[in-house]
Design an enzyme around this catalytic site. Structure first.
Site, PDB file in Angstrom:
ATOM      1  N   ASP A   1     -43.667 114.375   5.246  1.00 49.62           N
ATOM      2  CA  ASP A   1     -43.401 115.339   6.304  1.00 49.62           C
ATOM      3  C   ASP A   1     -43.321 116.717   5.646  1.00 49.62           C
ATOM      4  OD1 ASP A   1     -42.502 116.232   8.945  1.00 49.62           O
ATOM      5  OD2 ASP A   1     -41.805 114.171   9.184  1.00 49.62           O
TER       6      ASP A   1
ATOM      7  N   HIS B   1     -39.829 109.294  16.224  1.00 45.96           N
ATOM      8  CA  HIS B   1     -38.374 109.466  16.089  1.00 45.96           C
ATOM      9  C   HIS B   1     -37.792 110.453  17.101  1.00 45.96           C
ATOM     10  CE1 HIS B   1     -40.204 112.813  14.071  1.00 45.96           C
ATOM     11  NE2 HIS B   1     -39.040 113.425  14.007  1.00 45.96           N
ATOM     12  N   ASP B   2     -38.658 111.152  17.861  1.00 50.14           N
ATOM     13  CA  ASP B   2     -38.175 112.121  18.862  1.00 50.14           C
ATOM     14  C   ASP B   2     -38.326 111.598  20.286  1.00 50.14           C
ATOM     15  OD1 ASP B   2     -37.641 114.046  16.918  1.00 50.14           O
ATOM     16  OD2 ASP B   2     -39.658 114.904  17.057  1.00 50.14           O
TER      17      ASP B   2
ATOM     18  N   ASP C   1     -44.637 119.488  10.600  1.00 53.93           N
ATOM     19  CA  ASP C   1     -43.647 119.662  11.665  1.00 53.93           C
ATOM     20  C   ASP C   1     -43.908 120.958  12.443  1.00 53.93           C
ATOM     21  OD1 ASP C   1     -40.939 118.532  12.531  1.00 53.93           O
ATOM     22  OD2 ASP C   1     -40.392 120.602  12.130  1.00 53.93           O
TER      23      ASP C   1
ATOM     24  N   GLU D   1     -48.073 118.644  14.067  1.00 51.69           N
ATOM     25  CA  GLU D   1     -47.341 118.506  15.328  1.00 51.69           C
ATOM     26  C   GLU D   1     -47.495 119.811  16.098  1.00 51.69           C
ATOM     27  OE1 GLU D   1     -42.880 117.177  16.802  1.00 51.69           O
ATOM     28  OE2 GLU D   1     -43.108 118.738  15.298  1.00 51.69           O
TER      29      GLU D   1
HETATM   30  C1  NOJ Z   1     -39.944 118.196  15.244  1.00 50.75           C
HETATM   31  C2  NOJ Z   1     -39.322 117.002  14.603  1.00 50.75           C
HETATM   32  O1  NOJ Z   1     -40.100 115.873  14.873  1.00 50.75           O
HETATM   33  C3  NOJ Z   1     -37.913 116.904  15.133  1.00 50.75           C
HETATM   34  O2  NOJ Z   1     -37.287 115.698  14.783  1.00 50.75           O
HETATM   35  C4  NOJ Z   1     -37.151 118.082  14.616  1.00 50.75           C
HETATM   36  O3  NOJ Z   1     -35.854 118.104  15.201  1.00 50.75           O
HETATM   37  C5  NOJ Z   1     -37.837 119.412  14.956  1.00 50.75           C
HETATM   38  N1  NOJ Z   1     -39.263 119.370  14.782  1.00 50.75           N
HETATM   39  C6  NOJ Z   1     -37.314 120.505  14.087  1.00 50.75           C
HETATM   40  O4  NOJ Z   1     -37.751 120.331  12.771  1.00 50.75           O
END
Ligand code: NOJ
Length: 585
Positions: free
Chosen positions: A120, A359-360, A227, A285
């Site tokens: 990451d 994970h989100d 990210d 992302e």
């Molecule tokens: C996206 C990540 O996937 C998430 O888990 C994180 O809280 C935010 N970006 C900030 O880095």
């Protein structure tokens, strides 16, 4: 499940170049990526938090599933305000997760089995405890401009109401600006106040990031998941977003995402790190990305990224104009037409990434499937079938291959995720009923995906010998990896077969996509065509039986049934969550 034998990984004293792996051009097009959220994967030392040696102890499990790549969520040094997405040292591993030597061992263990490791890369922001930010707090420091420092709004006193430089809301509730008493100025943090945004307009910041990336590549990693990479270029004028009555801070996406220099920065990074030249996997992302932007970013001719994570499909069950917490029902035609638009939009030029959860996001089977005892297994399998048969690189989130489900937290004290905890405080503060807020959290909280992986039916699902940092889902007694591996009919084996199909059949990787029955409320049907081969996928994405309309799909007499949730069935009647993959020609 008994722990697989520890692989004989070389020790970290061995030159890291021995861990380097050949990477063929475009190898990631036929790859399947498995995401590991290290905190919740496997704990080797009994502190209740997963760690790198825990991951290394499971590489044989990953190899038996057949995945090609591991994407590791952040393991860098971090105060863990946002579980590692707040990095205080890009060059070191957090002791919670292990050491650099442990990481070298993991890379070697994966490479020894033909798998690759993608790290990451969190460079829109650092932790406020990063040395760069600490230095930047001094207005006279050469690093002052490495972050977004701004005085209070004209005519207001720092710290007074509405004195923040803009009205932007942070993704994690409240203002996106924090006053630093020391210098009397505010700094920008689009996420928590412990995650200050780096100023990518400053070339020194960019060069420092590229140098750091180069060091990781030299250490042996095979790519980066980037990210919120589309936030690195902001509209540099930092303007207010249109006001929303009753809300002091408002979402300001237009102001800070997809800014004018995004593609320039990505091209510069690609050249500086040799992302294309070294055939690294890159996935950015990009919340709020349009198809047009994603097409440009993933067009190899532009030398930016291999693929992006987009968010439209995971926003379709939110009320229009609302936030992710405003729940709304999702209709199948809307979902499948959205995915089809991305398939068609990127066809022949760019490349899609395919995911249901991470994970989100909540667990796929609880959100898009049916996690009741009757339908859980078949809906998890069918969702996987549909996902893996689209064109693009599939991402499997840890436990998805087991059909793991959402948590059942009933009290706010159970939640650990900063976004969930802050949202509860803010929403109840604004007068929303606690019950409504808890219902949103139950459906959407990021903690749903973060409960520990369920390895077997022993204490804490064998995730840890200690007390897990987040409770294990109670269904681990029957829903666990040991049971799934032992049962040839399990979701695990279904995923394994889907992955094997991708490796065996070029049509799964390269076949041209077409959506059939776009308006059908239950059936998701699609074809993939390469030469004279046609792959036909028919899936009942509902908990009721469905009938394929006569003459609506290609004739499958003489076709090979490659994979099915209900072996042997070929009639026009589909059982709830039944799916089939046929190969014609
Ligand atoms: C996206 C990540 O996937 C998430 O888990 C994180 O809280 C935010 N970006 C900030 O880095």
């Amino acid at each position: 499940m008994s722990s697989p034998e520890q692989p004989s990984a070389p020790s970290s004293s061995v030159s890291t170049t021995s861990a380097l792996l050949e990477r063929e051009p475009g190898w990631w097009r036929s790859a399947v990526v498995y995401q590991i959220y290290p905190r919740s994967f496997a704990d080797s030392n009994g502190d209740g938090i997963g760690d790198i040696p825990g991951i290394t102890s499971k590489v044989d499990y990953l190899a038996s599933l057949g995945v090609d790549v591991v994407w590791l969520s952040p393991v860098y040094a971090s105060p863990q305000d946002d579980n590692g997405y707040d990095i205080s040292d890009y060059e070191d591993i957090d002791p919670t997760f292990g050491s650099l030597a442990d990481l070298d061992d993991l890379v070697a263990a994966l490479h020894a089995r033909g798998m690759k490791l993608v790290m990451d890369l969190v460079v829109n922001h650092t932790s406020d405890e990063h040395a760069w930010f600490q230095e930047s707090r001094d207005p006279a420091s050469p690093k002052r401009d490495w972050y977004w420092w701004r005085p209070a709004r004209k005519g207001s006193t720092p710290g007074s109401e509405s004195a923040e430089p803009t009205n932007w809301a942070s993704f994690f509730s409240g203002s996106a600006w924090q006053l630093d008493e020391q210098s009397g100025e505010y700094y920008l943090h689009l996420f928590s106040r412990k995650q200050p945004d780096l100023n990518w307009e400053n070339p020194e910041v960019r060069q420092a990031v590229y140098a750091m990336m180069n060091r990781w590549v030299e250490r042996g990693v095979d790519g980066f998941r980037m990210d919120v990479i589309n936030l690195i270029s902001k509209q540099p004028t930092l303007q207010d977003a249109p006001a929303v009555p009753g809300r002091p801070f408002v979402p300001a996406f237009e102001q800070f995402a997809n800014g004018p220099r995004l593609e320039e920065f990505l091209q510069e990074m690609n050249a500086a790190v040799g992302l294309d030249e070294r055939h690294l996997l890159t996935v950015g992302e990009m919340p709020g990305s349009t198809i047009e932007l994603a097409r440009r970013v993933t067009d190899p001719a532009n030398s930016e990224l291999n693929m992006v994570f987009t968010f439209e499909h995971v926003g379709l069950d939110a009320a229009p104009g609302g936030s992710k917490w405003d729940l709304a029902p999702l209709r199948l035609p809307v979902l499948k037409q959205n995915l089809a638009a991305w398939q068609e939009g990127l066809a022949g030029v760019g490349w899609n990434s395919l995911y249901w959860d991470n994970h989100d996001q909540p667990r796929a089977v609880s959100r898009f499937g049916d996690d009741s005892p009757e339908h859980r297994v078949n809906s998890a399998k069918t969702l996987a079938t549909v996902q893996h048969m689209h064109q693009g690189t599939p991402y499997v989130y840890q436990g998805e291959e087991l059909g793991m489900t959402n948590t059942q937290f009933v009290d706010i004290s159970a939640f650990r995720d900063i976004e969930s905890v802050n949202y509860h405080a803010e929403a109840t503060g604004l007068g929303l009923e606690s019950e409504t807020v808890l219902a949103s959290l139950a459906a959407r909280s990021r903690d749903n995906a973060r409960t520990p992986v369920q390895w077997d039916d022993s204490s804490h699902a064998a995730f840890t010998q200690g007390i897990p940092w987040l409770p294990v889902n109670a269904n681990y007694v029957y829903l666990n990896a040991a049971a799934a591996v032992a049962d040839q009919d399990s979701t695990f084996h279904h995923f394994r077969e889907l992955i094997a199909l991708r490796h065996e059949l070029p049509v799964v990787v390269e076949g041209r996509f077409a959506l059939l029955l776009p308006d059908h409320e239950q059936i998701w049907a699609l074809t993939r065509t390469l030469g004279d081969q046609v792959l036909l996928v028919v899936a009942n994405c509902s908990s009721s039986p469905a009938t394929v309309p006569a003459g609506a799909l290609p004739d499958v007499s003489g076709a090979r049934l490659l994979l099915s949730t209900h072996p042997g069935a070929t009639s026009a009647e589909l059982a709830p969550w039944e799916s089939r993959i046929h190969l014609i020609g």
